[in-house]
Design a protein around this motif. Structure first.
Motif, mmCIF file in Angstrom:
data_model
loop_
_atom_site.group_PDB
_atom_site.id
_atom_site.type_symbol
_atom_site.label_atom_id
_atom_site.label_comp_id
_atom_site.label_asym_id
_atom_site.label_seq_id
_atom_site.Cartn_x
_atom_site.Cartn_y
_atom_site.Cartn_z
ATOM 1 N N ASN A 52 0.840 -1.191 0.000
ATOM 2 C CA ASN A 52 0.000 0.000 0.000
ATOM 3 C C ASN A 52 0.873 1.239 0.000
ATOM 4 O O ASN A 52 2.080 1.160 0.231
ATOM 5 N N TYR A 54 0.950 5.481 1.278
ATOM 6 C CA TYR A 54 0.314 6.463 2.162
ATOM 7 C C TYR A 54 1.196 7.703 2.262
ATOM 8 O O TYR A 54 2.404 7.652 2.052
ATOM 9 N N THR A 56 0.800 12.338 1.917
ATOM 10 C CA THR A 56 -0.038 13.509 1.689
ATOM 11 C C THR A 56 0.115 13.961 0.243
ATOM 12 O O THR A 56 1.133 13.724 -0.396
ATOM 13 N N PRO A 62 -4.327 14.016 3.530
ATOM 14 C CA PRO A 62 -3.858 12.629 3.585
ATOM 15 C C PRO A 62 -4.306 11.820 2.361
ATOM 16 O O PRO A 62 -5.408 12.008 1.857
ATOM 17 N N ARG A 64 -4.181 7.697 0.835
ATOM 18 C CA ARG A 64 -3.896 6.288 1.095
ATOM 19 C C ARG A 64 -4.372 5.487 -0.112
ATOM 20 O O ARG A 64 -5.488 5.665 -0.578
ATOM 21 N N THR A 65 -3.517 4.607 -0.615
ATOM 22 C CA THR A 65 -3.899 3.777 -1.762
ATOM 23 C C THR A 65 -4.620 2.526 -1.269
ATOM 24 O O THR A 65 -4.642 2.233 -0.063
ATOM 25 N N SER A 66 -5.157 1.794 -2.192
ATOM 26 C CA SER A 66 -5.739 0.494 -1.862
ATOM 27 C C SER A 66 -4.640 -0.439 -1.387
ATOM 28 O O SER A 66 -3.486 -0.314 -1.783
ATOM 29 N N THR A 67 -5.004 -1.385 -0.552
ATOM 30 C CA THR A 67 -4.073 -2.423 -0.134
ATOM 31 C C THR A 67 -4.224 -3.600 -1.086
ATOM 32 O O THR A 67 -5.333 -4.084 -1.316
ATOM 33 N N LEU A 93 4.671 9.130 -2.378
ATOM 34 C CA LEU A 93 4.116 8.535 -1.158
ATOM 35 C C LEU A 93 5.106 7.569 -0.533
ATOM 36 O O LEU A 93 6.066 7.138 -1.175
ATOM 37 N N ASN A 95 5.757 3.949 0.069
ATOM 38 C CA ASN A 95 5.276 2.715 -0.558
ATOM 39 C C ASN A 95 5.759 1.556 0.293
ATOM 40 O O ASN A 95 6.962 1.291 0.388
ATOM 41 N N GLN A 96 4.799 0.876 0.925
ATOM 42 C CA GLN A 96 5.105 -0.170 1.903
ATOM 43 C C GLN A 96 4.797 -1.556 1.339
ATOM 44 O O GLN A 96 3.733 -1.771 0.762
#
Length: 138
Positions: A52, A54, A56, A62, A64-67, A93, A95-96
């Motif tokens: 996902n 996340y 700003t 804020p 947040r992308t879809s998971t 963002l 990116n995790q």
């Protein structure tokens, strides 16, 4: 319960984001692919990669992308496995990529976070398993 599970440190497993012409965007920009790298001498089993983004936007709101979740039954030793394409519009963002897998009966778990604006050509380094440059997070 999670507190009862012994999590050993992750070694020999990393995530790389590499430029790839096959993943070009609809706007004609060069595409990028995310890879899971298994640099160890043993296979990874029951691999789950959760991704996902996340952060700003330019106005400070804020975002947040879809998971997305990807399941891989097995990742062989000394291999690079493509996970997903990533749109360059998301590079501003965090990116995790949260990777969980088993080696035998032992579970391993690690988050790989590419911080904003770290996925740029200036940060490309050679990645031996792919035989091409990319941004490596280990």
């Amino acid at each position: 319960m999670k507190k009862d599970i012994a999590f050993e440190p992750v070694e020999g497993v990393s995530v790389a984001i590499v430029p790839d012409e096959r993943a070009a965007t609809t706007e004609g920009q060069p595409g990028w692919l995310v890879y899971l790298l298994n640099q160890s001498d043993f296979p990874l089993q029951n691999v789950i990669v959760s991704s996902n983004g996340y952060g700003t936007n330019a106005e400070g709101s804020p975002v947040r992308t879809s998971t997305l979740r990807h399941s891989l039954p097995e990742v062989m030793p000394r291999t690079a496995t493509p996970i997903e394409p990533i749109d360059p519009a998301l590079f501003h963002l965090n990116n995790q990529y949260w990777v969980s897998y088993y080696v035998g009966a032992q579970v391993f778990d690690k988050k790989f976070i590419f911080v904003p604006d770290s996925i740029v050509e200036e940060n490309l380094t050679p990645i031996a398993l792919l035989n091409q440059p990319g941004v490596l997070h280990s």
